[in-house]
Design a protein around this motif. Structure first.
Motif, PDB file in Angstrom:
ATOM      1  N   MET B  16       0.818  -1.214   0.000  1.00  0.00           N
ATOM      2  CA  MET B  16       0.000   0.000   0.000  1.00  0.00           C
ATOM      3  C   MET B  16       0.853   1.266   0.000  1.00  0.00           C
ATOM      4  O   MET B  16       0.952   1.963   1.001  1.00  0.00           O
ATOM      5  N   ILE B  21       0.948   1.063  -6.084  1.00  0.00           N
ATOM      6  CA  ILE B  21      -0.415   1.168  -6.621  1.00  0.00           C
ATOM      7  C   ILE B  21      -0.358   1.676  -8.068  1.00  0.00           C
ATOM      8  O   ILE B  21      -1.079   1.184  -8.945  1.00  0.00           O
ATOM      9  N   LEU B 365      -4.650  -7.536  -5.586  1.00  0.00           N
ATOM     10  CA  LEU B 365      -4.479  -6.161  -6.082  1.00  0.00           C
ATOM     11  C   LEU B 365      -4.765  -6.085  -7.579  1.00  0.00           C
ATOM     12  O   LEU B 365      -5.455  -5.176  -8.049  1.00  0.00           O
TER      13      LEU B 365
END
Lengths: 175, 508
Positions: B16, B21, B365
């Protein structure tokens, strides 16, 4: 599947099975004649030719199954059969397109790479590929200027961008 | 169990950060585009990405590869729906109902349903990945050379059987050809060089990545150039966000397809395309409206898309627990793990159990990114499909060249790519599946060293090969696979089924 396509595939299987039989026998012979390294005090069971020989035998059996099956279905008649003219014409067109693709790709990968600057070689390849498939042979070249210009612009932008992204951004060696 | 959950949360929290990301989103989007474009397969995308991420930290690199893999398998559905041309072979079943839906003016709805199906399939696969990898890994600790030999044979036999349903003999020939190619070069026990004919490049063996880029990239280019025209998309795309009732109505199909997809994905060398077809077939058999299948059935579309994306996570299960790929892109993933110093296989749960859950977090993810990207920017992204292939194919070929050259900086690898491209094309033309050959290329070394090592351990005795319990199970599977397509077996099973059914009928 139509009867014609089926018999054509059977003929192809017949040729493939002969190639595979020759290939697998070569593997078996080469594996058998491979040194067994007994002088180095090596266990003959772990000799380097054991597994390739085994694979050769399995391949030979499979090729024989294919051979017998294609013979039963009349695959050996492949050289006598005549194809329908429309189908033959379509097949010829596909063959020409594949051969041309293969030819330009081979010239680029074997002729250009390592002998010519990467960006220049890639640019020439992209330009010639596009021109080869987008230019209509029946029409005068004058009327097809647009195709040439767009192919040239794409070739320059693509080759420079590929060189820049791969070499500068991802730090990759280019041929 | 709780330890696994703990590892998963820790890994997820570790990912994270803005950079990760960002990596997840761009690589998944690129995967969707790669999957969408006919001629660029998931295998090719993952292979190319392996080259690009060569200098990255292992976790980041593998995360990007997984995002590319999941994105590409999902993205292939777009061209299947809009063009009736599956972007990757995994989406062939999607075209059956996706394209008729698009023809009815429901392209947006079809894309929304395929996105949700892919998302749910991937989540089911992810749960099974987290659950079964440790179990299978711990079980595989009992494997010795005898079992590994049979496992390699089983992989080839079942892969050949399932990827060439019309003629398994061709699938097996492809697999054994791959096993032979893997033996070229220096062998692992005595360092003897086989079948290299004095060529120094060949004595190093055939590298997997150039071979795969050729067999799945260049061969695909040649196949695409065979056709004169490909219709350009003209479908209108309206609402993409799926209706909940569409999804809820087919919950049973989703769960069933997810489970089937994962299971098929986990079978060595079989892959997403078979998973999609089997899921589709089961959905049709179990449907209340089987006549609608092939004419724009939402259930059919959901089944194939759930099945193929569940197979992605399924294909990773044997990669991590056995060091054997479940599909062609998973084979590249396996090679990439080795390149980055990760050694998947039975010992992974002892050496680095956290890595297994890291992969689960990566799949999670990538799945979330796929869902978000799949439901947004659709109208703009599908415009890429309008690029004519005469302009696209030369660029794809230059990428094939870079992909095969970059890892070892050898022109020889470019030649290997071309050789496998031509071989792959000829094989496709003659209806030989390519996937078993690639699996053979991976399993060749395992089969060779384990067979010879086992013979030395048993002092030439064949008995341990056929008397150890796991060996007996594997041999039974192999024999069953070999005879499953024979007329004799089909007749016998039909008779037995008939007798059992009539027995129960009489009883009732």
């Amino acid at each position: 599947m139509t009867d014609m396509a089926y018999s054509k595939m059977t003929g192809k299987d017949f040729i493939a099975s002969i190639i595979l039989i020759v290939f697998s026998i070569t593997i078996i012979v080469m594996s058998y004649t491979m040194p067994r390294l007994e002088r180095r005090g090596i266990d003959p069971l772990s000799a380097p030719g054991v597994v390739p020989g085994m694979i050769g035998v399995v391949l030979l059996c499979l090729a024989l199954i294919l051979f017998v099956r294609s013979i039963r279905k009349g695959g050996y008649r492949i050289f006598q059969k005549k194809t329908h003219s429309t189908e033959e014409h379509r097949h010829q067109g596909a063959l020409t397109r594949v051969s041309l693709t293969l030819l330009v790709s081979l010239i680029y990968a074997i002729g250009f790479l390592g002998h010519l600057n990467y960006s220049i070689g890639t640019g020439i390849f992209i330009f010639s590929f596009i021109c080869l498939f987008e230019i209509r042979p029946g029409q005068p070249l004058k009327d097809q200027k647009r195709t040439f210009v767009f192919a040239l612009i794409q070739a320059i932008i693509a080759s420079l961008l590929i060189t820049l992204v791969f070499q500068q951004l991802f730090l990759i060696d280019l041929p | 169990m709780f330890e696994g959950l703990n590892y998963f949360w820790e890994s997820l929290l570790g990912f994270m950060n803005v950079r990760t990301i960002f990596d997840v989103f761009w690589s998944t989007q690129l995967g969707i585009i790669v999957g969408m474009l006919p001629g660029l397969t998931a295998t090719m995308g993952v292979a190319l990405m392996t080259t690009l991420t060569f200098h990255m930290a292992p976790d980041n690199a593998i995360l990007i590869l997984i995002c590319m893999y999941i994105g590409a398998i999902y993205g292939g559905g777009r061209s299947a729906i809009l063009l009736n041309i599956p972007g990757t072979p995994a989406n062939a079943a999607t075209a059956m109902d996706g394209y008729p839906l698009a023809m009815k003016g429901e392209a947006g709805r079809a894309i929304g349903i395929s996105t949700t199906g892919s998302f749910l399939g991937s989540i089911i696969g992810m749960i099974m990945l987290a659950f079964f990898t440790p179990l299978l890994g711990n079980f595989a600790l009992n494997f010795q050379s005898f079992e590994f030999f049979w496992l390699a044979v089983f992989g080839i036999v079942i892969s050949g059987n399932l990827t060439a349903p019309k003629d398994p003999v061709k699938g097996w020939i492809s697999g054994f050809l791959g096993l032979f190619i893997a033996l070229i070069g220096m062998e692992g026990i005595h360092g003897f060089v086989r079948f290299s004919f004095g060529n120094t490049n060949l004595s190093g063996g055939i590298n997997l990545i150039p071979a795969m880029v050729g067999a799945f990239g260049f061969a695909e280019i040649l196949s695409m150039m065979k056709f004169q025209h490909v219709n350009v998309v003209k479908s209108k795309i309206e609402r993409v966000i799926p209706r909940l009732r569409d999804i809820f109505k087919f919950r049973k199909t989703i769960i069933r397809s997810g489970l089937i997809g994962t299971l098929i994905g986990a079978i060595p060398g079989v892959g997403e395309d078979i998973a999609a077809w089997v899921s589709y077939d089961f959905a049709k058999r179990g449907s209340k409206k089987p006549d609608e299948f092939g004419k724009g059935s939402v259930e059919g579309l959901i089944a194939s898309e759930t099945g193929n994306n569940a197979a992605v996570a399924g294909a990773v299960i044997p990669v991590l627990s056995l060091g054997i790929p479940g599909s062609a892109p998973a084979a590249v993933l396996l090679a990439a793990m080795f390149i980055h110093g990760v050694r998947p296989g039975p010992l992974i749960m002892i050496e680095s159990p956290d890595f297994v859950y890291k992969v689960v977090a990566m799949v999670f993810l990538a799945t979330c990114a796929m869902f978000v990207l799949g439901l947004s920017m659709v109208k703009y992204v599908v415009k890429i499909l309008q690029v004519p292939r005469t302009k696209l194919m030369p660029i794809i070929f230059t990428l094939c060249v870079i992909g095969s050259f970059a890892i070892q900086s050898r022109i020889f690898d470019v030649r290997v790519m071309i050789f496998f491209g031509i071989l792959g094309f000829v094989m496709l033309e003659m209806e030989y599946p390519v996937a078993p050959m690639i699996l053979g290329l991976i399993l060749g070394n395992m089969l060779d060293t384990n067979f010879r090592r086992a013979l030395v351990i048993s002092e030439g005795e064949i008995l341990p090969f056929i008397s150890r319990p796991i060996c007996i199970v594997l041999i039974s599977f192999i024999v069953l696979t070999l005879v499953s397509k024979t007329q004799w077996f089909t007749t016998v099973t039909a008779r037995v089924t008939e007798k059992i059914t009539s027995y129960f009928k009489e009883d009732s």
